[in-house]
Design an enzyme around this catalytic site. Structure first.
Site, mmCIF file in Angstrom:
data_model
loop_
_atom_site.group_PDB
_atom_site.id
_atom_site.type_symbol
_atom_site.label_atom_id
_atom_site.label_comp_id
_atom_site.label_asym_id
_atom_site.label_seq_id
_atom_site.Cartn_x
_atom_site.Cartn_y
_atom_site.Cartn_z
ATOM 1 C CG ASP A 140 -8.983 2.793 0.870
ATOM 2 O OD1 ASP A 140 -8.346 2.345 -0.102
ATOM 3 O OD2 ASP A 140 -8.506 2.860 2.013
ATOM 4 C CG ASP A 145 -2.234 0.694 1.004
ATOM 5 O OD1 ASP A 145 -2.368 1.395 -0.017
ATOM 6 O OD2 ASP A 145 -3.128 0.538 1.850
#
Length: 779
Positions: free
Chosen positions: A498, A437
């Site tokens: 997200d 990430d």
């Protein structure tokens, strides 16, 4: 003297005396490029120069060469050095086997002093014209820089969607080399973009086939009378020593019809070839559970164990394969070998327990970003990116509430540390699945240990080092990652923002000023790119549309959860759920169950060029029951709407039996007709459309699987009746709908007679219970 390349698709004309080139497509109403200029902006000492304004040609060659795309017809041109000592080598090519025009620029420092390369202009087209006159209803498809960044099509009256949170958000959401304008009709894009006419249905794609060397940026003005298009490679002030060369990646142009079944396919597949990606070699699409969207950073080892036990108990009915531990195990981001008290034994024992339970262990890491409170940030500051004033580069607000920093991936010790983290996670702790990430942090502007690297080249180097440390067999999922440099190095890529437990963005429950943020965590934002980047799936990597949140305790309505499920299923990408599994009610678990096994195919988006957020999705499926179309119509409004699902809007003509999945309603749609229903805010109609074959028995769908057909393993239809084998994981029950031209004498399930209901002319419904497999017989 002019030089030409020509095939059935394009004519390319090079005018060295005028330092321009033109590209004319064969299609009569298509956009064309005329008198395109190129240029190089660089600094020599304190002097800023522009190269390639005029071409002092020393050599021009014309011939054929090989490439990953097959033979190229190529013209190459070399110039004498300019006043700053730079010589230029230009290459232009038409691909024999594909409708592609390619070009590349090489810069050679033949002077005595080093120079700093700022920008390499590949396409300066102040007027992009169309072959036929008139108002065009212009549109521009813009691709975001990294995983989370907004991607979609704009009209001339629209404004570019950009973050308004300044330094808290911009480093992670804005490519420093790409414009992010505020005025209507003015847009930026990263790596590639599409400019075209909604009226004429013709478009021009311009972009780069790779981003190993530079980040590519585009800028467009949809201003009358003609749109303007510019494209360049970002030099980032990289140092070019005397005797050294710098080359761009191949640039690419494609002219196409926006209504073709796979409009971006020519470009997307060319990118895959250029980066050595074989879609058939991609691994299986992941299914599993992840900790983040329920526990966030407050997760514990016991939380993982409880959900592991729950997943094992659910395995017969919901066969997930992955258990992925997300952020929250480390004491600080950057200190990967130091664990919180909630993980007292570290990470290796959990991996062993997950594997012993029959699942694949997965782990979250953010190897290129560093939290300010970490020991790494305090003790190894020389490993981090600094600005020209010696201050740490801002990588955005996150984690414990501070401004983060990024690793300098050209620093040997920093890169070695990142590799050590990867090697340890895979080969010592035992995690063969890694979610990586915040990878953009390795590509931020700053002073690097090795100043010859561009930002893209530094990131590519870092990602390649991670892959080497992890090994080829490790599944790598990129997230928060610029797309181009990761090509060929990751197995899957998050292609959206997200998700969250709210439809619109908020922070700690506060909606303003976050509501308009285009790529802040929110279900609305996750859906956007999952649709607009659908063409990348199983070509560049496996698309990760982020997780499906099922629990009823969030702010998502049932209709919004169903929309997330429909988008994930139709996108063909990964499916991870992120709830406390033991607490999920059966009706919410059933949604996940209906999505397994995954469909896995790439859909068509018929209105991708007509709406900023597409409203129509079409997926063509086929098995022993025949061919059918799985389509979805979305209501993006904040209010309930009566919506008409028209087969023609999906490019389908004829009479169709329509079964809507969420309601189970089944109707006949006559040619030119529609199915009408009330759709809640942010909800969707999800329907199986099957061409009506009057006189022949037909399977219409079921409530067992979201595809409304893939649950049928075999189908035999003849004079003696129908035999259909239904397969589902574990024990299942639901409705099966059939079209039968005559009233059945008997319907049996596993040789036992069962009742049926007549739901309309020729439409019959049966209730079935299945334990793995069931044989349905109709006489």
């Amino acid at each position: 003297m002019s030089h030409f390349l020509e095939n059935q698709k394009y004519q390319f004309v090079l005018h060295p005396d005028e330092a321009v080139w033109s590209l004319f497509p064969a299609a009569g109403n298509a956009p064309f490029l005329e008198a395109v200029r190129m240029g190089v902006w660089y600094r020599s000492g304190k002097t800023r120069r522009r190269g390639l304004e005029f071409w002092k040609v020393c050599e021009i060659t014309n011939g054929e060469t090989d490439s990953p795309h097959g033979p190229l017809q190529q013209i190459s041109l070399s110039t004498e050095p300019d006043a700053g000592g730079l010589a230029y080598h230009l290459h232009f090519a038409l691909v024999r086997e594909h409708p592609l025009f390619l070009w590349k620029l090489e810069v050679e420092n033949q002077g005595r002093r080093p120079v700093l390369i700022d920008r390499l202009d590949m396409l300066n087209a102040p007027q992009v014209r169309f072959s036929t006159p008139g108002v065009r209803d212009l549109a521009f498809f813009s691709n975001g820089w990294q995983s989370w960044n907004f991607t979609g099509t704009y009209g001339a009256g629209d404004r570019f969607r950009r973050t308004k949170l300044g330094p808290l958000s911009e480093p992670m959401r804005i490519n420093a080399g790409t414009p992010h304008p505020q005025d209507a009709g003015h847009f930026g894009s990263d790596m590639f973009a599409v400019l075209g006419s909604r009226r004429d249905r013709q478009a021009l794609l311009a972009g780069f086939l790779a981003q190993r060397e530079h980040f590519g940026s585009l800028e467009c003005y949809l201003y009358p009378p003609y749109p303007s298009l510019y494209m360049w490679a970002n030099g980032d002030g990289a140092l070019l020593h005397p005797g050294s060369r710098m080359s761009t990646d191949w640039a690419c142009a494609v002219v196409f019809d926006v209504d073709t079944a796979d409009p971006l396919g020519t470009y997307v597949e060319a990118v895959a070839r250029e980066n050595g990606i074989s879609p058939s070699a991609l691994p299986a699409i992941p299914t599993g559970w992840t900790s983040w969207y329920h526990y966030y950073s407050k997760v514990s080892a016991e939380d993982i164990r409880r959900n592991l036990q729950a997943a094992a108990a659910l395995q017969p009915e919901i066969p997930l394969k992955l258990i992925q531990i997300d952020d929250g195990f480390e004491t600080a981001v950057g200190d990967w070998f130091s664990f919180k008290p909630s993980f007292p034994q570290g990470m290796a024992p959990l991996a062993a327990e997950i594997r012993q339970a029959g699942f694949t262990p997965g782990l979250w890491l953010a190897p290129f970003i560093v939290e300010p409170k970490s020991r790494l940030a305090k003790e190894r500051r020389q490993w981090l990116l600094h600005d020209d004033n010696g201050r740490l580069v801002n990588a955005g607000f996150g984690f414990s509430g501070g401004l983060t920093s990024g690793l300098d991936l050209t620093h040997p010790d920093a890169l070695a540390y990142a590799q050590e983290v990867m090697h340890t996670a895979v080969h010592k702790w035992g995690y063969p699945f890694l979610k990586l990430d915040f990878l953009y942090a390795g590509a931020l502007p700053g002073r690097r240990h090795d100043p010859t690297f561009t930002r893209a080249k530094a990131l590519r180097r870092g990602l390649n080092a991670l892959r080497q440390a992890a090994g080829e067999e490790t599944f790598l999922l990129g997230c928060g990652c610029p797309l181009g440099p990761a090509l060929g190095l990751v197995d899957a890529m998050r292609i959206s923002s997200d998700v969250s437990g709210r439809w619109e963005p908020s922070y700690w429950g506060i909606a303003f000023p976050f509501k308009s943020e285009p790529d802040f965590p929110a279900a609305r934002n996750a859906v956007q790119n999952s649709l607009t980047r659908a063409p990348l799936h199983r070509r560049w990597w496996i698309n990760d549309p982020d997780v499906l949140i099922l629990r009823p305790e969030t702010r998502l309505t049932l209709a919004e959860v169903q929309t997330l499920a429909a988008v994930i299923a139709l996108s063909g990408g990964a499916l991870l759920i992120s709830d406390d599994l033991a607490r999920l009610p059966p009706e919410r678990l059933r949604i996940a169950r209906q999505m397994l096994p995954l469909i896995g195919k790439r859909p068509e988006i018929p209105d991708w060029f007509d709406r900023t957020t597409p409203q129509h999705v079409r997926l063509d499926l086929e098995n022993k029951t025949g061919a059918w179309h799985l389509v979805s119509l979305f209501n993006w409004a904040d209010r309930e709407q009566v919506m008409k699902l028209q087969p023609a809007a999906f490019g389908l003509i004829g009479r169709f039996m329509c079964r809507e999945f969420w309601s189970g309603r089944t109707v006949l749609i006559e040619e030119g007709g529609y199915y009408e229903a009330r759709v809640p805010p942010h909800g969707n109609l999800l329907a199986a459309l099957r061409p009506l074959n009057e006189g022949q028995p037909q399977y219409l769908g079921s409530s067992l699987h979201i595809s409304q057909g893939l649950e049928i393993a075999s189908w035999e239809s003849g004079p003696q009746g129908i035999r259909a084998l239904i397969e589902r994981p574990g024990e299942d029950a639901g409705q099966v709908d059939l079209y039968l031209p005559a009233i059945p004498r008997e319907i049996r399930l596993n040789r036992i007679a069962i009742p049926w209901a007549v739901c309309g002319h020729g439409h019959y419904r049966v209730q079935v219970k299945i334990a793995g497999k069931a044989l349905l017989e109709i006489r």
